[in-house]
Design a protein around this motif. Structure first.
Motif, PDB file in Angstrom:
ATOM      1  N   ARG A  98       0.957  -1.057  -0.055  1.00 59.18           N
ATOM      2  CA  ARG A  98      -0.022  -0.055  -0.139  1.00 59.18           C
ATOM      3  C   ARG A  98       1.025   1.265   0.119  1.00 59.18           C
ATOM      4  O   ARG A  98       1.760   1.318   0.873  1.00 59.18           O
ATOM      5  CB  ARG A  98      -0.912   0.067   1.237  1.00 59.18           C
ATOM      6  CG  ARG A  98      -1.747   1.287   1.323  1.00 59.18           C
ATOM      7  CD  ARG A  98      -2.880   1.086   0.346  1.00 59.18           C
ATOM      8  NE  ARG A  98      -4.062   0.209   0.790  1.00 59.18           N
ATOM      9  CZ  ARG A  98      -5.038   0.030   0.067  1.00 59.18           C
ATOM     10  NH1 ARG A  98      -5.237   0.875  -1.023  1.00 59.18           N
ATOM     11  NH2 ARG A  98      -5.917  -0.918   0.463  1.00 59.18           N
ATOM     12  N   ILE A 118      -2.351   0.560  -4.713  1.00 58.99           N
ATOM     13  CA  ILE A 118      -1.560  -0.713  -4.148  1.00 58.99           C
ATOM     14  C   ILE A 118      -0.701  -1.092  -5.329  1.00 58.99           C
ATOM     15  O   ILE A 118      -1.165  -0.886  -6.686  1.00 58.99           O
ATOM     16  CB  ILE A 118      -2.572  -1.764  -4.034  1.00 58.99           C
ATOM     17  CG1 ILE A 118      -3.516  -1.365  -2.755  1.00 58.99           C
ATOM     18  CG2 ILE A 118      -1.732  -3.139  -3.927  1.00 58.99           C
ATOM     19  CD1 ILE A 118      -4.590  -2.587  -2.723  1.00 58.99           C
ATOM     20  N   ARG A 160      -8.598  -2.242   4.092  1.00 57.57           N
ATOM     21  CA  ARG A 160      -7.391  -1.831   3.228  1.00 57.57           C
ATOM     22  C   ARG A 160      -6.226  -2.888   3.244  1.00 57.57           C
ATOM     23  O   ARG A 160      -5.716  -3.087   2.265  1.00 57.57           O
ATOM     24  CB  ARG A 160      -7.117  -0.489   3.686  1.00 57.57           C
ATOM     25  CG  ARG A 160      -8.072   0.675   3.241  1.00 57.57           C
ATOM     26  CD  ARG A 160      -7.943   1.998   3.902  1.00 57.57           C
ATOM     27  NE  ARG A 160      -6.456   2.628   3.414  1.00 57.57           N
ATOM     28  CZ  ARG A 160      -6.396   3.009   2.489  1.00 57.57           C
ATOM     29  NH1 ARG A 160      -6.979   3.215   1.418  1.00 57.57           N
ATOM     30  NH2 ARG A 160      -4.836   3.578   2.230  1.00 57.57           N
ATOM     31  N   VAL A 186      -4.662  -5.560   0.538  1.00 55.65           N
ATOM     32  CA  VAL A 186      -3.271  -5.675  -0.236  1.00 55.65           C
ATOM     33  C   VAL A 186      -3.044  -7.291  -0.032  1.00 55.65           C
ATOM     34  O   VAL A 186      -2.289  -7.844  -0.933  1.00 55.65           O
ATOM     35  CB  VAL A 186      -2.456  -4.831   0.814  1.00 55.65           C
ATOM     36  CG1 VAL A 186      -1.146  -5.312   0.626  1.00 55.65           C
ATOM     37  CG2 VAL A 186      -2.478  -3.523   0.678  1.00 55.65           C
ATOM     38  N   TYR A 236      -5.263  -2.310  -8.895  1.00 50.20           N
ATOM     39  CA  TYR A 236      -3.746  -1.877  -8.619  1.00 50.20           C
ATOM     40  C   TYR A 236      -3.042  -1.819  -9.637  1.00 50.20           C
ATOM     41  O   TYR A 236      -3.455  -2.235 -10.840  1.00 50.20           O
ATOM     42  CB  TYR A 236      -3.408  -3.347  -7.489  1.00 50.20           C
ATOM     43  CG  TYR A 236      -3.393  -4.424  -8.267  1.00 50.20           C
ATOM     44  CD1 TYR A 236      -2.054  -4.843  -8.529  1.00 50.20           C
ATOM     45  CD2 TYR A 236      -4.341  -5.471  -8.466  1.00 50.20           C
ATOM     46  CE1 TYR A 236      -1.969  -6.127  -9.151  1.00 50.20           C
ATOM     47  CE2 TYR A 236      -4.190  -6.528  -8.955  1.00 50.20           C
ATOM     48  CZ  TYR A 236      -2.982  -6.962  -9.146  1.00 50.20           C
ATOM     49  OH  TYR A 236      -2.705  -8.211  -9.908  1.00 50.20           O
TER      50      TYR A 236
END
Length: 306
Positions: A17, A23, A277, A281, A303
Motif C-alpha cells: 500500500r 496498491i 484496506r 493488499v 492496483y
C-alpha cells in the motif's frame, strides 16, 4: 512494510500500500536452497528452508520499502553481500537472545544455588524457561511499536486471505474479513516448535556430550555447551518443520487441537485483526503469487503492477 508477501512454488507475490493510497504489486522469483532432491527430503529440508525463508524475507522487506517509498523501483536492490550481512546480523541477534542469554541466566541460577551445573537437568530446565520467557517478551515488546503492530495486522490479513482461498469459492477482501486470523501453518508456530524441541534435545544431548568428554576449564565447558547448542539448530529446525507439517495435515480432532493449540495461542500476539484496506493488499499479493495458476476467482481492487 505496509505490505504482504505470498509464496507459490518458485515465485512469490508482493503487494504494498503506497502513501497515496494505491496498491503496487510485483511477482518475483523465490530464492531457494532446495533444488537438489536430497535437500527436499523429510528431516533434511527444515534447515535450508529456514535459511531461504530468511533470505527471501529480507529481500521482500527491502523491496516493500522501495515500493512504498515511491513505487518506481529506482532504488538499487540489496546486493548479495548486503543480504548476507543482514542475514548474519539477524542470526547473531537470534543466537544472542535465544542461546547465549538463557545460558548466562541459567548460570546465575547456579550461582544462586537454585539450579545445577550444565551436566544436570535443572540447568536445562532453567535454560528452557528463560528461552520461552525471552521469546514471548520479545514478541510482546515489539508489538508495542506502531510500525510492527501494522506488520502484525498485515500478518493477520495474510492468514485470513489464505483461509478464504483454501475454503473454496471466490476470494475477496470483504469475504476474507470473516475468516480466522490464526493459521496452523504459520511461521510463528514453527518458531515455537523450534524452541520446544530445542529444550528437549538440549536437556538430553548436552549432558550426554559432557559425559563423553568434559573440558577441565569451566569456561571451556560452557563454551563447548553453547557451541553444541548452535550445531543442534540444524536437527531442531528439521524436526520442527516436519512437526508443523504433520500438525497442519491432521484431520480435526483432539490430537490436532493439542498440537495446534500452543502455536495458535502465540499467533494472537503476532497476527492482529486487519482493516479492510489491509485485506485488499493481501488479496492482491495472493493474486500475484498465483498468476495463471489460479483455479478460483480472485476479486482484487484496482492496483498497479511493477
Amino acid at each position: 512494510m505496509e505490505g504482504v508477501m505470498m509464496r507459490n512454488g518458485d515465485v512469490y507475490g508482493l503487494a504494498v500500500r503506497q502513501p497515496g493510497g494505491g496498491i503496487l504489486a510485483r511477482r518475483l522469483p523465490w530464492f531457494t536452497l532446495t533444488r537438489r532432491p536430497w535437500l527436499r527430503m523429510p528431516f533434511v529440508r527444515g534447515f535450508p528452508i529456514l535459511l531461504e525463508t530468511l533470505v527471501n524475507g529480507i529481500r521482500a522487506l527491502n523491496r516493500s520499502v522501495e515500493m512504498a517509498d515511491g513505487g518506481q523501483g529506482d532504488a538499487a536492490p540489496l546486493s548479495p553481500w548486503q543480504v548476507c550481512l543482514s542475514l548474519g546480523l539477524a542470526l547473531l541477534m537470534a543466537v544472542g537472545l535465544f542461546v547465549v542469554a538463557p545460558h548466562l541466566l541459567s548460570l546465575i541460577m547456579l550461582w544462586l544455588n537454585l539450579g545445577g551445573d550444565v551436566e544436570g537437568l535443572t540447568f536445562h530446565l532453567w535454560d528452557g524457561f528463560f528461552k520461552c520467557c525471552i521469546f514471548v517478551a520479545y514478541i510482546w515488546l515489539i508489538s508495542l511499536v506502531p510500525e510492527i503492530r501494522r506488520v502484525f495486522q498485515y500478518h493477520g490479513a495474510e492468514h485470513k486471505t489464505i483461509h478464504a482461498f483454501e475454503s473454496g469459492g471466490p476470494v475477496a477482501a470483504d469475504r476474507a474479513c470473516d475468516m480466522s486470523r490464526l493459521h496452523p501453518r504459520c511461521g510463528t508456530t514453527f518458531l515455537l516448535f523450534v524452541i520446544c524441541i530445542s529444550i528437549i534435545l538440549q536437556a538430553l544431548l548436552v549432558p550426554l556430550l559432557l559425559a563423553v568428554w568434559t573440558p577441565e576449564s569451566a569456561f571451556a565447558k560452557h563454551a563447548l555447551s553453547v557451541g553444541f547448542k548452535l550445531l543442534l539448530v540444524i536437527p531442531i529446525s528439521a524436526l520442527a518443520y516436519e512437526l508443523i507439517r504433520y500438525a497442519a495435515r491432521l484431520p480435526e480432532g483432539p490430537r490436532a487441537k493439542i498440537l495446534r493449540a500452543p502455536g495458535l495461542a502465540l499467533q494472537r500476539l503476532t497476527a492482529h485483526e486487519p482493516d479492510e484496506r489491509q485485506m485488499e493488499v493481501a488479496v492482491v499479493a495472493l493474486a500475484e503469487a498465483l498468476g495463471r495458476d489460479a483455479d478460483t476467482e480472485i476479486r482484487t481492487p484496482h492496483y498497479s503492477r511493477l
